[in-house]
Write a protein that holds these residues in place. Structure first.
Motif, mmCIF file in Angstrom:
data_model
loop_
_atom_site.group_PDB
_atom_site.id
_atom_site.type_symbol
_atom_site.label_atom_id
_atom_site.label_comp_id
_atom_site.label_asym_id
_atom_site.label_seq_id
_atom_site.Cartn_x
_atom_site.Cartn_y
_atom_site.Cartn_z
ATOM 1 N N THR A 193 10.541 6.741 3.513
ATOM 2 C CA THR A 193 9.226 6.112 3.720
ATOM 3 C C THR A 193 8.833 6.363 5.173
ATOM 4 O O THR A 193 9.612 6.921 5.956
ATOM 5 N N SER A 218 -3.526 -2.429 5.433
ATOM 6 C CA SER A 218 -4.175 -1.183 5.001
ATOM 7 C C SER A 218 -4.563 -1.317 3.533
ATOM 8 O O SER A 218 -3.824 -1.923 2.750
ATOM 9 N N ASN A 270 0.816 -1.226 0.000
ATOM 10 C CA ASN A 270 0.000 0.000 0.000
ATOM 11 C C ASN A 270 0.845 1.269 0.000
ATOM 12 O O ASN A 270 0.352 2.347 -0.323
ATOM 13 N N TYR A 299 15.077 -5.502 15.177
ATOM 14 C CA TYR A 299 15.102 -5.252 13.724
ATOM 15 C C TYR A 299 16.384 -5.842 13.127
ATOM 16 O O TYR A 299 16.353 -6.542 12.109
HETATM 17 P P1 NAP Z 1 6.563 1.530 5.446
HETATM 18 O O1 NAP Z 1 6.218 2.639 4.504
HETATM 19 O O2 NAP Z 1 6.358 1.673 6.904
HETATM 20 O O3 NAP Z 1 5.875 0.184 4.922
HETATM 21 C C1 NAP Z 1 5.819 -0.979 5.698
HETATM 22 C C2 NAP Z 1 4.776 -1.875 5.075
HETATM 23 O O4 NAP Z 1 4.661 -3.065 5.875
HETATM 24 C C3 NAP Z 1 3.405 -1.217 5.079
HETATM 25 O O5 NAP Z 1 2.681 -1.638 3.956
HETATM 26 C C4 NAP Z 1 2.797 -1.792 6.339
HETATM 27 O O6 NAP Z 1 1.392 -1.752 6.368
HETATM 28 C C5 NAP Z 1 3.299 -3.218 6.235
HETATM 29 N N1 NAP Z 1 3.142 -3.904 7.509
HETATM 30 C C6 NAP Z 1 3.767 -3.649 8.667
HETATM 31 N N2 NAP Z 1 3.304 -4.474 9.628
HETATM 32 C C7 NAP Z 1 2.348 -5.250 9.057
HETATM 33 C C8 NAP Z 1 1.500 -6.283 9.521
HETATM 34 N N3 NAP Z 1 1.509 -6.699 10.803
HETATM 35 N N4 NAP Z 1 0.638 -6.861 8.651
HETATM 36 C C9 NAP Z 1 0.589 -6.461 7.362
HETATM 37 N N5 NAP Z 1 1.370 -5.471 6.860
HETATM 38 C C10 NAP Z 1 2.243 -4.889 7.710
HETATM 39 O O7 NAP Z 1 8.104 1.225 5.322
HETATM 40 P P2 NAP Z 1 9.040 0.807 4.109
HETATM 41 O O8 NAP Z 1 10.283 1.532 4.327
HETATM 42 O O9 NAP Z 1 8.348 0.884 2.807
HETATM 43 O O10 NAP Z 1 9.300 -0.713 4.514
HETATM 44 C C11 NAP Z 1 9.115 -1.807 3.651
HETATM 45 C C12 NAP Z 1 10.187 -2.847 3.936
HETATM 46 O O11 NAP Z 1 11.462 -2.285 3.619
HETATM 47 C C13 NAP Z 1 10.275 -3.272 5.396
HETATM 48 O O12 NAP Z 1 10.509 -4.663 5.474
HETATM 49 C C14 NAP Z 1 11.466 -2.490 5.919
HETATM 50 O O13 NAP Z 1 12.072 -3.111 6.999
HETATM 51 C C15 NAP Z 1 12.341 -2.503 4.701
HETATM 52 N N6 NAP Z 1 13.396 -1.479 4.688
HETATM 53 C C16 NAP Z 1 13.105 -0.156 4.638
HETATM 54 C C17 NAP Z 1 14.147 0.760 4.606
HETATM 55 C C18 NAP Z 1 13.921 2.242 4.511
HETATM 56 O O14 NAP Z 1 14.906 2.995 4.523
HETATM 57 N N7 NAP Z 1 12.730 2.736 4.409
HETATM 58 C C19 NAP Z 1 15.466 0.326 4.638
HETATM 59 C C20 NAP Z 1 15.718 -1.036 4.696
HETATM 60 C C21 NAP Z 1 14.673 -1.933 4.706
HETATM 61 P P3 NAP Z 1 0.655 -0.452 7.031
HETATM 62 O O15 NAP Z 1 0.769 0.650 6.026
HETATM 63 O O16 NAP Z 1 -0.718 -0.940 7.243
HETATM 64 O O17 NAP Z 1 1.389 -0.151 8.305
#
Ligand code: NAP
Length: 251
Positions: free
Chosen positions: A191, A42, A18, A156
């Motif tokens: 994000t 979501s 999403n 994490y």
């Molecule tokens: P984000 O915008 O917070 O997205 C996280 C996603 O995971 C959202 O769709 C969230 O849904 C979903 N999620 C979390 N808990 C959940 C649950 N219990 N059930 C179903 N869905 C769930 O963050 P993002 O940065 O895009 O993160 C995506 C992935 O990339 C993650 O695995 C994160 O660890 C990884 N990552 C991110 C970064 C960075 O710099 N941003 C760096 C390294 C790795 P909701 O919207 O409903 O909360």
């Protein structure tokens, strides 16, 4: 000649599509030709619009991945709606920040369950579908903390380091069976996951100073690596965690 990056006729199940990185990946896979099943808690309203505008099929599956409870249903709904699963992107994930000395059991379990336990059992369930249809591609969304320690994020770091290990063991078991298991390690992406870091001026400045590319990643920066690992272009690539980090790990 067909491009080795073409995903026409493939079905991708993307968790947490999403917003953020999951949305960027879902849209990139759809632009390369794949139909998308988006599973998460979501409603993926924007993602659905973007994917349907590309002329792909899209289904939204409601699921809270904080436990393994929805796993069997999610796989069944995706298969019934779109006819199979060729690509799985394990993207949904959370982060909890606190000093390790005070870190709570709740913050440990929530992160480990979402980022590692559910990922394993969802992958196991999807792999059964892939094995029955001759193979597939699994892409785990890891982190720089699959390579480094980080600070104030013990669960994490444990989950993402564990995910890099899981990527390797599953590749060892399934490579000869037609399933590629690989991971992408995003660097610092803009994000909601990194809102707190960007709001802290000193932290934001020191992060930016260390990124050779000199900027935070945007969700659109991750799609190319995902298309590569989802396509036949990566058929001989197994068990790697590919950094997409603006050069962070090179420094
Ligand atoms: P984000 O915008 O917070 O997205 C996280 C996603 O995971 C959202 O769709 C969230 O849904 C979903 N999620 C979390 N808990 C959940 C649950 N219990 N059930 C179903 N869905 C769930 O963050 P993002 O940065 O895009 O993160 C995506 C992935 O990339 C993650 O695995 C994160 O660890 C990884 N990552 C991110 C970064 C960075 O710099 N941003 C760096 C390294 C790795 P909701 O919207 O409903 O909360």
């Amino acid at each position: 000649m067909t491009s080795p990056f073409d995903l026409t006729g493939k079905v991708a199940l993307v968790t947490g599509a999403n917003t953020g990185i999951g949305q960027g990946i879902a849209v990139a896979l759809a632009a390369a030709g794949a139909d998308i099943a988006a599973a998460g808690r979501s409603a993926p309203v924007e993602t659905q619009k973007a994917i349907e505008a590309l002329g792909r099929r899209f289904v939204s599956i409601q699921a809270d991945f904080g436990s393994t409870e929805p796993v069997a249903r999610v796989v069944e709904e995706a298969v019934v709606a779109l006819g199979g699963i060729d690509i799985l992107v394990n993207n949904a994930g959370i982060i909890r920040r606190a000093d390790s000395i005070n870190f709570s059991e709740d913050d440990w379990d929530a992160v480990m369950n979402t980022n590692l336990k559910t990922v394993f059992f969802l992958t196991q369930a999807v792999a059964k579908v892939m094995l029955a249809s001759g193979g597939g591609k699994v892409i785990n969304i890891a982190s720089l903390l699959s390579f480094q320690g980080g600070i104030r994020v013990p669960s994490y770091t444990a989950s993402k380091s564990g995910l890099a290990g899981l990527t390797k063991i599953l590749a060892n078991e399934w490579a000869a069976k037609g399933i590629n298991v690989n991971a992408i390690a995003p660097g610092y992406f803009e994000t909601s996951n990194t809102e707190a870091l960007r709001a802290d001026q000193a932290r934001n400045k020191s992060i930016l100073e260390r990124i050779p590319a000199g900027r935070w990643g945007q969700p659109g920066d991750i799609g190319g690596a995902a298309v590569f690992l989802a396509s036949s272009a990566s058929d001989y690539v197994h068990g790697v965690t590919l950094p997409v980090d603006g050069g962070w790990l090179a420094r």
